[in-house]
Design a protein around this motif. Structure first.
Motif, PDB file in Angstrom:
ATOM      1  N   ASN A 128     -36.357   1.735  -4.411  1.00  0.00           N
ATOM      2  CA  ASN A 128     -36.147   3.075  -3.870  1.00  0.00           C
ATOM      3  C   ASN A 128     -36.620   4.170  -4.816  1.00  0.00           C
ATOM      4  OD1 ASN A 128     -35.016   2.115  -1.486  1.00  0.00           O
ATOM      5  ND2 ASN A 128     -32.951   2.089  -2.342  1.00  0.00           N
ATOM      6  N   THR A 129     -37.602   3.843  -5.655  1.00  0.00           N
ATOM      7  CA  THR A 129     -38.190   4.841  -6.548  1.00  0.00           C
ATOM      8  C   THR A 129     -39.715   4.730  -6.489  1.00  0.00           C
ATOM      9  OG1 THR A 129     -38.164   3.365  -8.473  1.00  0.00           O
ATOM     10  CG2 THR A 129     -36.215   4.755  -8.119  1.00  0.00           C
TER      11      THR A 129
ATOM     12  N   ASN B 103     -37.039   9.634  -6.163  1.00  0.00           N
ATOM     13  CA  ASN B 103     -35.914   8.701  -6.079  1.00  0.00           C
ATOM     14  C   ASN B 103     -35.223   8.917  -4.738  1.00  0.00           C
ATOM     15  OD1 ASN B 103     -33.202   7.577  -6.265  1.00  0.00           O
ATOM     16  ND2 ASN B 103     -33.578   7.326  -8.445  1.00  0.00           N
TER      17      ASN B 103
ATOM     18  N   ASN C 154     -32.792   6.612  -3.580  1.00  0.00           N
ATOM     19  CA  ASN C 154     -31.695   5.641  -3.566  1.00  0.00           C
ATOM     20  C   ASN C 154     -30.503   6.159  -2.773  1.00  0.00           C
ATOM     21  OD1 ASN C 154     -30.572   3.066  -4.590  1.00  0.00           O
ATOM     22  ND2 ASN C 154     -29.135   4.406  -5.650  1.00  0.00           N
TER      23      ASN C 154
END
Length: 271
Positions: free
Chosen positions: A186-187, A207, A209
């Motif tokens: 998730n980056t 990012n 996340n």
């Protein structure tokens, strides 16, 4: 003779007390939201079949179908038909023999421009049971969501710089370019070229996340060589954001050299 009569009376009293049924109080069936928390988030995808179900019901079962009535309000101004719809709004029927069903909320993707976030407050008002004092309200936070795809962030963008100390525009809008980098989990990162008219690229880290808080940040890095002060560097001056739904980006940064700082700024980028 007196003792015999007393004994008979005493025995009768014992039998009467022993045979008397104990009274049992049956608690009423209360209406409640059957959730572990009274607040949840609904990230609305671009999918007409998307719904969020809020479990609601009674504390005990019944042989008959029962109804829970409720109201919906929004302190942020969300409106039915514009930001959401609810099937059978105002009540939900719990089938016979069951204790739980749900309120189905459909978020309307088109009703959420970048940055909009709403709260819906559901409150049980009654029906076939009194509201439970411990769980009669439920808050649902709505905002739209798009899966992140770095290749989407490709091409020419319109940029507008702002002085972070005054929040006033710093110059006129201009164009720059973004090139997508790589993603891990998730980056990921993108490369920005043309900020302030400088062709040298720098890297912005993404990012995602936390679906409720996509962030964009700039690690301390070399940017360009200033003709007077030498190496100019750029670094984060706060946390920026990005939207994978609208392909927009906001970065917050400071530009500095060994002799000092050129100041702190933020820039908005859009297609």
């Amino acid at each position: 003779m007196t003792r015999s009569i007393s004994a008979i009376i005493f025995a009768f009293v014992l039998v009467t007390v022993g045979c008397k049924k104990q009274e049992t109080t049956i608690p009423p069936s209360l209406a409640e939201f059957t959730t572990s928390t009274n607040t949840a988030s609904y990230f609305i995808p671009n999918d007409p079949n998307s719904t969020y179900k809020i479990p609601v019901g009674f504390t005990t079962a019944s042989a008959n179908a029962r109804t829970v009535t409720y109201t919906v309000t929004s302190p942020t101004g969300a409106a039915a038909g514009s930001q959401y719809t609810i099937v059978s709004s105002g009540s939900v029927t719990i089938p016979a023999g069951k204790t739980v069903d749900s309120i189905s909320v459909k978020g309307l993707f088109a009703g959420y421009p970048t940055g909009r976030r709403d709260t819906l407050i559901f409150k049980i008002t009654g029906g076939d049971g009194q509201p439970a004092s411990w769980s009669n309200t439920f808050n649902l936070v709505l905002q739209k969501f798009c899966p992140v795809s770095l290749p989407v962030f490709t091409g020419t963008y319109i940029a507008q710089d702002y002085d972070a100390t005054t929040n006033l525009p710093d110059g006129s809008a201009y164009t720059l370019s973004i090139t997508p980098g790589t993603a891990t989990g998730n980056t990921g990162n993108v490369s920005v070229s043309g900020l302030w008219g400088v062709p040298n690229p720098f890297t912005v880290a993404f990012n995602w996340n936390n679906a409720a808080n996509f962030t964009a940040s700039i690690a301390d890095q070399n940017w360009f060589i200033h003709p007077t002060y030498g190496q100019a560097k750029i670094k984060a001056a706060g946390t920026g954001t990005f939207s994978s739904c609208d392909n927009t980006l906001l970065i917050r940064y400071e530009v500095y050299v060994s002799a000092g700082s050129f100041g702190t700024y933020y820039t908005t980028l859009r297609k």
